[in-house]
Design an enzyme around this catalytic site. Structure first.
Site, PDB file in Angstrom:
ATOM      1  N   LYS A 100      21.545   7.482  13.880  1.00 57.00           N
ATOM      2  CA  LYS A 100      20.139   7.327  14.230  1.00 57.00           C
ATOM      3  C   LYS A 100      19.566   8.658  14.702  1.00 57.00           C
ATOM      4  CE  LYS A 100      18.873   5.196  18.171  1.00 57.00           C
ATOM      5  NZ  LYS A 100      18.463   4.132  19.107  1.00 57.00           N
ATOM      6  N   SER A 102      10.282   8.340  -0.449  1.00 56.41           N
ATOM      7  CA  SER A 102      11.485   8.802   0.233  1.00 56.41           C
ATOM      8  C   SER A 102      11.098   9.360   1.594  1.00 56.41           C
ATOM      9  CB  SER A 102      12.179   9.900  -0.576  1.00 56.41           C
ATOM     10  OG  SER A 102      11.282  10.992  -0.721  1.00 56.41           O
ATOM     11  N   THR A 153      13.531   3.217   3.039  1.00 53.88           N
ATOM     12  CA  THR A 153      13.409   4.186   1.958  1.00 53.88           C
ATOM     13  C   THR A 153      14.740   4.921   1.839  1.00 53.88           C
ATOM     14  OG1 THR A 153      12.000   5.927   1.003  1.00 53.88           O
ATOM     15  CG2 THR A 153      12.439   6.054   3.387  1.00 53.88           C
ATOM     16  N   TYR A 154      14.792   5.936   0.994  1.00 52.31           N
ATOM     17  CA  TYR A 154      16.020   6.714   0.858  1.00 52.31           C
ATOM     18  C   TYR A 154      15.754   8.144   1.310  1.00 52.31           C
ATOM     19  CZ  TYR A 154      13.885   8.509  -3.416  1.00 52.31           C
ATOM     20  OH  TYR A 154      13.034   9.105  -4.302  1.00 52.31           O
ATOM     21  N   GLY A 182       5.450   9.385  -0.913  1.00 55.65           N
ATOM     22  CA  GLY A 182       5.082   8.208  -1.689  1.00 55.65           C
ATOM     23  C   GLY A 182       4.464   7.131  -0.824  1.00 55.65           C
ATOM     24  N   ALA A 183       4.748   5.875  -1.153  1.00 59.39           N
ATOM     25  CA  ALA A 183       4.161   4.742  -0.432  1.00 59.39           C
ATOM     26  C   ALA A 183       4.504   4.774   1.054  1.00 59.39           C
ATOM     27  CB  ALA A 183       4.629   3.433  -1.054  1.00 59.39           C
ATOM     28  N   ALA A 184       5.689   5.289   1.406  1.00 55.06           N
ATOM     29  CA  ALA A 184       6.090   5.354   2.817  1.00 55.06           C
ATOM     30  C   ALA A 184       5.146   6.245   3.621  1.00 55.06           C
ATOM     31  CB  ALA A 184       7.522   5.866   2.932  1.00 55.06           C
TER      32      ALA A 184
END
Length: 125
Positions: free
Chosen positions: A9, A25, A57-58, A73-75
């Site tokens: 984390k 990502s 996400t990655y 992107g969408a994130a």
């Protein structure tokens, strides 16, 4: 029986970059990835402390020492620049297997300030 447990984390990282017109990502400084035991292309869950959003996400490896935490992107629509986020990676463990997570608490500039390998950091809200 296998259990899904926290493996690594990055706690209270600051979003430094957003790029909506990029494949989805999160870009993370390579050094922070290593400290938290997170690998490139690994699935992560991200929690935005400022707005409560939770998403997956990655990971894309960012330049070592850049302290980048960039949502793509969408994130990127889930956060704002300067938001504080928690980035978590999980692993599959058998009961009794060593499952002490690598926890990296960062300062406001994403510099690691506390490294823990087995307990949650005590932070002020």
């Amino acid at each position: 029986m296998f259990r899904i447990l926290l493996k690594g984390k990055i706690h209270r990282a600051t979003v430094t970059e957003k790029n909506i017109h990029y494949e989805g990502s999160v870009t993370i400084d390579e050094e922070l990835m290593e400290l938290a035991d997170i690998e490139e292309n690994e699935l992560v869950q991200i929690v935005d402390i400022n707005n409560g959003a939770r998403f997956e996400t990655y990971v894309i490896k960012g330049e070592r020492g850049s302290r980048i935490i960039g949502l793509n992107g969408a994130a990127a629509r889930m956060v704002e620049l300067g938001d504080k986020v928690i980035i978590m990676a999980y692993g599959l463990y058998e009961k009794g297997e060593n499952s002490k997570p690598k926890i990296v608490v960062v300062d406001d500039n994403n510099n690691p300030k506390i490294l823990k390998d087995h307990e949650e950091p005590k932070t002020e809200c």
